[in-house]
Design an enzyme around this catalytic site. Sequence first.
Site, PDB file in Angstrom:
ATOM      1  N   ASP A   1       5.725   0.836   5.729  1.00 41.93           N
ATOM      2  CA  ASP A   1       5.487   0.217   4.434  1.00 41.93           C
ATOM      3  C   ASP A   1       4.005  -0.163   4.359  1.00 41.93           C
ATOM      4  OD1 ASP A   1       6.038  -1.085   1.958  1.00 41.93           O
ATOM      5  OD2 ASP A   1       6.119  -2.993   3.017  1.00 41.93           O
TER       6      ASP A   1
ATOM      7  N   THR B   1       2.539  -2.957   1.856  1.00 40.47           N
ATOM      8  CA  THR B   1       2.345  -4.365   1.548  1.00 40.47           C
ATOM      9  C   THR B   1       3.022  -5.253   2.587  1.00 40.47           C
ATOM     10  OG1 THR B   1       2.399  -3.752  -0.778  1.00 40.47           O
ATOM     11  CG2 THR B   1       2.556  -6.095  -0.264  1.00 40.47           C
TER      12      THR B   1
ATOM     13  N   LYS C   1     -13.198  -3.227 -18.242  1.00 42.75           N
ATOM     14  CA  LYS C   1     -13.282  -2.824 -16.832  1.00 42.75           C
ATOM     15  C   LYS C   1     -12.138  -1.867 -16.550  1.00 42.75           C
ATOM     16  CE  LYS C   1     -10.484  -6.664 -15.024  1.00 42.75           C
ATOM     17  NZ  LYS C   1     -10.458  -7.869 -14.197  1.00 42.75           N
TER      18      LYS C   1
ATOM     19  N   ARG D   1     -11.426  -0.925  -3.350  1.00 43.44           N
ATOM     20  CA  ARG D   1     -10.860  -0.655  -4.672  1.00 43.44           C
ATOM     21  C   ARG D   1     -11.948  -0.949  -5.699  1.00 43.44           C
ATOM     22  NH1 ARG D   1      -5.011  -3.572  -3.963  1.00 43.44           N
ATOM     23  NH2 ARG D   1      -4.742  -2.972  -6.134  1.00 43.44           N
ATOM     24  N   THR D   2     -12.371   0.065  -6.415  1.00 45.16           N
ATOM     25  CA  THR D   2     -13.527  -0.056  -7.303  1.00 45.16           C
ATOM     26  C   THR D   2     -13.105  -0.294  -8.749  1.00 45.16           C
ATOM     27  OG1 THR D   2     -13.600   2.352  -7.590  1.00 45.16           O
ATOM     28  CG2 THR D   2     -14.963   1.412  -5.847  1.00 45.16           C
TER      29      THR D   2
ATOM     30  N   ASP E   1      12.539  -2.648   2.534  1.00 46.75           N
ATOM     31  CA  ASP E   1      12.370  -1.712   3.648  1.00 46.75           C
ATOM     32  C   ASP E   1      13.621  -1.607   4.524  1.00 46.75           C
ATOM     33  OD1 ASP E   1       9.630  -1.348   2.958  1.00 46.75           O
ATOM     34  OD2 ASP E   1       9.155  -3.236   3.954  1.00 46.75           O
TER      35      ASP E   1
END
Length: 1104
Positions: free
Chosen positions: A450, A452, A625, A654-655, A846
């Site tokens: 997994d 997260t 954004k 992460r942009t 999970d």
Amino acid sequence: MADRYSLRIVTNNPHSRATNSRYTELNSQDLEEEGPLDDVPLIMSEDGMDSENESLTRKGKKRGTLCGCLSNIYDSCTSCCQSCKRVVFKEKELKPRDVWLGRHGPEEESYPANKIRNQKYNIITFLPLVLYNQFRLFLNLYFLIMAISQFIPSLRIGYLYTYWAPLAFVIFVTMVREALDDFRRFCRDREVNGQEFMKLTRAGIVKVPSSDIQVSDLIVVEKDQRVPADMVFLRTTEKNGSCFIRTDQLDGETDWKLRLAVGSCQRLARDEDLLDLNAFVYAEKPQKDIHSFIGTFNMPSAEGSTARDTLSIENTIWANTVVASGRALGVVIYTGRETRAVMNTSYPHSKIGLLDLEINTQTKVLFIGTIILGILMISLKGFDGPWYRYFFRYVLLFSSIIPLSLRVNLDMGKIVYSFLIQRDKEIPETVVRTTTIPEELGRISYLLTDKTGTLTQNEMVFKKLHLGTVSFGQDSSDELRAHLLTSYSQPTIPATTTPSRKPAVRRTVVTKVYESVKAIALCHNVTPTYEDGEINPEETEADQANESKVVYQASSPDEVALVSWTEDMGLALVKRNLNSMSLRTPTGNIHNYSILQIFPFTSETKRMGIIVREEETGQIVFIMKGADTVMSSIVQYNDWLEEECGNMAREGLRTLVVGKKVLTEDQYADFEHRYHQAKLTIVDRTAKVAAVVESLERDLELLCLTGVEDKLQQDVRPTLELLRNAGIKIWMLTGDKLETATCIAKSAKLVSRSQDIHIFKKVGNRSEAHLELNAFRRKSDCALIIMGESLDVCLKYYEHEFIELACQCPAVVVCRCSPTQKADIVELLKTHTGKRTCAIGDGGNDVSMIQAANAGVGLEGKEGRQASLAADFSLTQFRYVGRLLLVHGRNSYKRSGALSHFVMHRGLIISVMQAIFSSIFYFSSVALYQGVLTVGYVTAYTMFPVFLLVIDQDVTAETAMRYPELYKDLIKGRELSFKMFFLWVLISIFQGGIIMYGALYLFEGEFIHIVAISFTSLVITELLMVALTIRTWHWMMLVAEVFSMTAYVISLFVFDSYFDRNFIITGAFWWKVVVITLISCVPLYILKYLRRRFSPSTYSKLSD
């Protein structure tokens, strides 16, 4: 959308063929219009569909006639049993329900108890299931038949205890181990089920354990508390009537979800007023889909009419989610196994390791050998008289070929391995919940993880701000704060009304920092809350904000990270409502802004925008954004954005690209009019609204590029690299978004810098899947990233081809993956590859994946322990999985392999001696060694040295971790290969022949001398063979060898009926024993030396 994401395996039945043919016929028209698919062929059947996929899942092996008949008989019996089960135990039909608030309805219905249950057995099923699982193994079933046969006088060849005592001991040890494992699960389930929650009653708030919660109960859930059952959200302490929940334990998504309270309940003055409402909730029948809900909130009136409020997914709080803001009060609509979380979880089942299956196969070979030997003996003896009785006695005589002590040693060995794992100080607080499969850890080819909470901490950290000409990182925060303070300290705030299209002068770094940080502080959906309550408008806002600790609430942790960063820089968000927000500047002043429009982020647009008016200046600004892929065409031309986005992406950040446009009053008034008109249209409303917004999204001024990192768990990168070097392929299965999963794959180094990434395009039909698979086929050594829906389509039409291509990838990432789909992917890998899988996760979503894998590992999560409780092995951190597999998995597998072969050798050698003895003495079916000698041979004389092979090791733990490539040899399964098996068979035949023929050749006098010479040589040979097998000596091994030899020497003088004491003390006895033992063992020692000298194994090279 669990139902939509569920995997479908194409079956080869007439109905599916007809359906597939129809689909092909319809789809062929589309293909003709689109043109030919591609010149790279995919496997097709005659009717145009992959109807042979099911056979391919069995790796192309066809059943023989006999196997087919047996399989059909087995399938028929199974089907019959299932039919009987359905008749006797009728499953309750799931129906919609009316749930009255705080009381039972007029129609009394029974609902399942709200209990978490990870146990495999109960009091009734324990004994039959354990016995079934034991006797379905050929080894145990064989010895049960042998033991029962001893009740027949004509077949008895020894004492009953020599057969029943070992068998009873094996079953007893197994039952104790299974009972202990299940009792531990019961204790942990009881701990979770005993967690107390607050229940609203007419007597006030009372505390009830989770297991006592029932449908219609009004439950209060505090902030950061787990939701115990599926509920409809009625009231909250938040004044806006909404709250955020965290669902990462349910669907794996990191974004918080906004939930809305039922309006008519939220407007009540007190919570207790709910009990006076004559109201009920209509809820659809329980189902798996965690992303939808259909229901109504009904309030019948005295006049007979009913006021109804529509309920959707936004009005629900599912079990295993966590309330992230405020306090929530809801009415329970589903409990226990009817909750969404449990319905997406598979029930636990007993796991049998590959080592046990391999040993089971080898015991069948030994059984065939026993039957052949019995037939050979009876053929040489002749079929005179009751030959079938003699044949059965021969089988009983040679039954030691299949040693029952093998199960005893293996089961006790598993307990030792589990104990060593739990006592390892390098992986503290590790718990082994299933002690039957520790050897599986040494055979893992695929690790499915997994994201997260397993690889990441779900904590976003702002890392970098790039302004085009200058970049600011965490080490340059002081400089950035100084620039921002300078800009706000000036008498006049830097002008931003200059037309952005053609700036008259080149802006300074201070101005760029000011505009960028302000834009980040304004463009979001974040709401600040304070521990001491909301800001009092009567007081100075800045003072109150300084006194209280602020907590930011938002649907996305990315936005919280950005707003927290602007606060750290000095520009803090202090107030937010639907129409306005307030910022505190570095100088302590409060700037107020009116929110005119908000365009929320969606997975389709991949951007969000906001239009605000600064109250002090009256300036209207549109700020946006979003992802660089969409923003690059929206902002003005620049020569740095694409390059810097690539650089940040390679760092795993992460942009977000931030741009703005200043609007005049007329421009905004025109936009607002067109936007309002578009929202009033009935036909194509969504498209028209999007078109109006897009008219504003043109020629934006590019302000900055931000980089946010999802904080990884400790040592995730080196652990993943370690596992890759060990030859383990890693698949990441997450319910999160594509962009998020891609960033984590890069930042965690799941994908190395030298590898390309192939993002599988979204496909919706067969032709698209065909084209995309062919495009993917041309790629080599690239990681695959695919969405759950696209995976579903590929598996529907091209299951075998997709799995074959995916398994060639160094890493695979599946995003937007439902809990059920995770388990299905595990099953597909097991079916198609035949390799061993390990699944690791920390959340309730999970559990199905963990239980489906050959070895399931659960992490102690922040939000719950469902995964840990349901797993075979429980860890506290992901980094420990490396040592668990490479050290403990290696040792468990290697030790059990050596132990298995040695116990088989111990049984084979005495059976060879028995066969020689019977053939020489007129094929008599009389045992060579009687009663005590037979039992002593496998217990006091050889058991301890042989069993202590479970603490042997070929390399140290440090070496196994330093050279993970050693693990690749384990995956090949050579320890229990038929090559090794037959090698030990040859050794047993050689040594048994030498000992028996040597004793017959050298003995003089009575028959008892043959027994003394051969048995003594046999025991000493076994002890020497143990010494030959040991790779690393331990002091306990030396003690066991000495103890066993001492015990045997003492027994030579104690058992007068078996040994001639006068003969034992003579030199002739001992020199004959020494000669026979040397002839049987010295050649093997020489061969071992030569092999180590000229063809050493990999681990021996490292040891040297």
